[in-house]
Motif scaffolding. Structure first.
Motif, PDB file in Angstrom:
ATOM      1  N   VAL A   1      -7.520 -39.045  17.145  1.00 21.11           N
ATOM      2  CA  VAL A   1      -8.448 -38.017  16.698  1.00 21.11           C
ATOM      3  C   VAL A   1      -8.868 -37.217  17.920  1.00 21.11           C
ATOM      4  O   VAL A   1      -9.345 -37.788  18.911  1.00 21.11           O
ATOM      5  CB  VAL A   1      -9.686 -38.647  16.018  1.00 21.11           C
ATOM      6  N   ILE A   2      -8.671 -35.900  17.853  1.00 22.26           N
ATOM      7  CA  ILE A   2      -9.059 -35.017  18.949  1.00 22.26           C
ATOM      8  C   ILE A   2      -9.704 -33.781  18.339  1.00 22.26           C
ATOM      9  O   ILE A   2      -9.099 -33.105  17.510  1.00 22.26           O
ATOM     10  CB  ILE A   2      -7.841 -34.619  19.815  1.00 22.26           C
ATOM     11  N   HIS A   3     -10.928 -33.508  18.760  1.00 22.90           N
ATOM     12  CA  HIS A   3     -11.691 -32.356  18.267  1.00 22.90           C
ATOM     13  C   HIS A   3     -11.754 -32.311  16.746  1.00 22.90           C
ATOM     14  O   HIS A   3     -11.582 -31.261  16.130  1.00 22.90           O
ATOM     15  CB  HIS A   3     -11.107 -31.042  18.816  1.00 22.90           C
ATOM     16  N   GLY A   4     -11.953 -33.475  16.138  1.00 21.90           N
ATOM     17  CA  GLY A   4     -12.126 -33.542  14.698  1.00 21.90           C
ATOM     18  C   GLY A   4     -10.855 -33.433  13.878  1.00 21.90           C
ATOM     19  O   GLY A   4     -10.914 -33.414  12.656  1.00 21.90           O
ATOM     20  N   LYS A   5      -9.711 -33.354  14.521  1.00 25.67           N
ATOM     21  CA  LYS A   5      -8.438 -33.331  13.804  1.00 25.67           C
ATOM     22  C   LYS A   5      -7.700 -34.646  14.052  1.00 25.67           C
ATOM     23  O   LYS A   5      -7.803 -35.223  15.128  1.00 25.67           O
ATOM     24  CB  LYS A   5      -7.565 -32.166  14.245  1.00 25.67           C
ATOM     25  N   VAL A   6      -6.948 -35.091  13.069  1.00 26.54           N
ATOM     26  CA  VAL A   6      -6.226 -36.361  13.143  1.00 26.54           C
ATOM     27  C   VAL A   6      -4.741 -36.059  13.310  1.00 26.54           C
ATOM     28  O   VAL A   6      -4.170 -35.263  12.565  1.00 26.54           O
ATOM     29  CB  VAL A   6      -6.464 -37.207  11.873  1.00 26.54           C
ATOM     30  N   TYR A   7      -4.145 -36.703  14.321  1.00 24.79           N
ATOM     31  CA  TYR A   7      -2.745 -36.469  14.648  1.00 24.79           C
ATOM     32  C   TYR A   7      -1.959 -37.780  14.568  1.00 24.79           C
ATOM     33  O   TYR A   7      -2.391 -38.795  15.107  1.00 24.79           O
ATOM     34  CB  TYR A   7      -2.605 -35.906  16.068  1.00 24.79           C
ATOM     35  N   ASP A   8      -0.799 -37.726  13.915  1.00 23.48           N
ATOM     36  CA  ASP A   8       0.130 -38.863  13.885  1.00 23.48           C
ATOM     37  C   ASP A   8       1.113 -38.644  15.029  1.00 23.48           C
ATOM     38  O   ASP A   8       2.057 -37.865  14.922  1.00 23.48           O
ATOM     39  CB  ASP A   8       0.862 -38.931  12.553  1.00 23.48           C
ATOM     40  N   VAL A   9       0.898 -39.347  16.148  1.00 20.76           N
ATOM     41  CA  VAL A   9       1.698 -39.146  17.359  1.00 20.76           C
ATOM     42  C   VAL A   9       2.767 -40.223  17.529  1.00 20.76           C
ATOM     43  O   VAL A   9       3.335 -40.357  18.608  1.00 20.76           O
ATOM     44  CB  VAL A   9       0.794 -39.090  18.605  1.00 20.76           C
ATOM     45  N   THR A  10       3.062 -40.942  16.465  1.00 14.66           N
ATOM     46  CA  THR A  10       4.027 -42.040  16.536  1.00 14.66           C
ATOM     47  C   THR A  10       5.373 -41.582  17.096  1.00 14.66           C
ATOM     48  O   THR A  10       5.935 -42.239  17.980  1.00 14.66           O
ATOM     49  CB  THR A  10       4.232 -42.658  15.142  1.00 14.66           C
ATOM     50  N   SER A  11       5.861 -40.463  16.630  1.00 11.22           N
ATOM     51  CA  SER A  11       7.178 -39.997  17.072  1.00 11.22           C
ATOM     52  C   SER A  11       7.151 -39.416  18.489  1.00 11.22           C
ATOM     53  O   SER A  11       8.193 -39.259  19.119  1.00 11.22           O
ATOM     54  CB  SER A  11       7.720 -38.942  16.100  1.00 11.22           C
ATOM     55  N   TYR A  12       5.969 -39.131  19.010  1.00 16.23           N
ATOM     56  CA  TYR A  12       5.839 -38.511  20.338  1.00 16.23           C
ATOM     57  C   TYR A  12       5.405 -39.511  21.413  1.00 16.23           C
ATOM     58  O   TYR A  12       5.483 -39.220  22.602  1.00 16.23           O
ATOM     59  CB  TYR A  12       4.832 -37.359  20.259  1.00 16.23           C
ATOM     60  N   ILE A  13       4.999 -40.681  21.008  1.00 19.97           N
ATOM     61  CA  ILE A  13       4.347 -41.632  21.926  1.00 19.97           C
ATOM     62  C   ILE A  13       5.228 -41.990  23.125  1.00 19.97           C
ATOM     63  O   ILE A  13       4.725 -42.117  24.239  1.00 19.97           O
ATOM     64  CB  ILE A  13       3.869 -42.888  21.155  1.00 19.97           C
ATOM     65  N   ASP A  14       6.534 -42.111  22.932  1.00 17.92           N
ATOM     66  CA  ASP A  14       7.424 -42.448  24.047  1.00 17.92           C
ATOM     67  C   ASP A  14       7.664 -41.263  24.978  1.00 17.92           C
ATOM     68  O   ASP A  14       8.026 -41.449  26.136  1.00 17.92           O
ATOM     69  CB  ASP A  14       8.768 -42.969  23.528  1.00 17.92           C
ATOM     70  N   GLU A  15       7.474 -40.050  24.482  1.00 20.09           N
ATOM     71  CA  GLU A  15       7.698 -38.851  25.285  1.00 20.09           C
ATOM     72  C   GLU A  15       6.455 -38.400  26.045  1.00 20.09           C
ATOM     73  O   GLU A  15       6.549 -37.556  26.941  1.00 20.09           O
ATOM     74  CB  GLU A  15       8.178 -37.714  24.380  1.00 20.09           C
TER      75      GLU A  15
END
Length: 131
Positions: free
Chosen positions: A25-39
């Motif tokens: 959660v950043i600035h009130g928005k929720v992000y699914d970063v699963t596919s980006y976590i390794d990058e």
């Protein structure tokens, strides 16, 4: 026609807290970063440490570029539900007498086994020396 935005509670976002399923959660928005976590240049620990809170300060302090901010938008899954922004705290027993009794019982629990071992060792020692 406006796009409907999914409202996500902080508790729901915090449940996605592994490398294989990670939401932040950043600035009130929720992000699914699963596919980006390794990058991610900062590593996966940055995301995993941000669970259960709005990581806006950490994000802003890292000095992310506009490109990074633009990249984030493709991972957005919704907005934080303003009616439930915190993870519920664990319930503390309301009966103070039970809590006090449990604290009083702790020394007995911790000394019972070592005390029994010492007593058995002393008895075995006396029996061994008697022969």
């Amino acid at each position: 026609m406006p796009t409907l935005t999914k409202l996500v509670s902080m508790q729901e976002a915090a449940e996605h807290n592994s490398k294989d399923d990670c939401w932040v959660v950043i600035h009130g928005k929720v992000y699914d970063v699963t596919s980006y976590i390794d990058e991610h240049p900062g590593g996966d620990d940055v995301f995993l440490d941000a669970k259960g809170k709005d990581a806006k300060e950490e994000f802003d302090d890292a000095g992310h570029s506009q490109d990074a901010r633009d990249l984030m938008e493709k991972f957005c899954v919704g907005e934080l539900d303003p009616s439930a922004t915190t993870i519920p705290e664990p319930q503390i027993p309301s009966n103070k007498a039970d809590v006090v009794q449990k604290i009083k019982d702790l020394p007995t629990q911790y000394w019972a086994v070592p005390g029994a071992v010492v007593c058995i060792a002393v008895i075995v020692g006396f029996l061994y020396l008697r022969k």
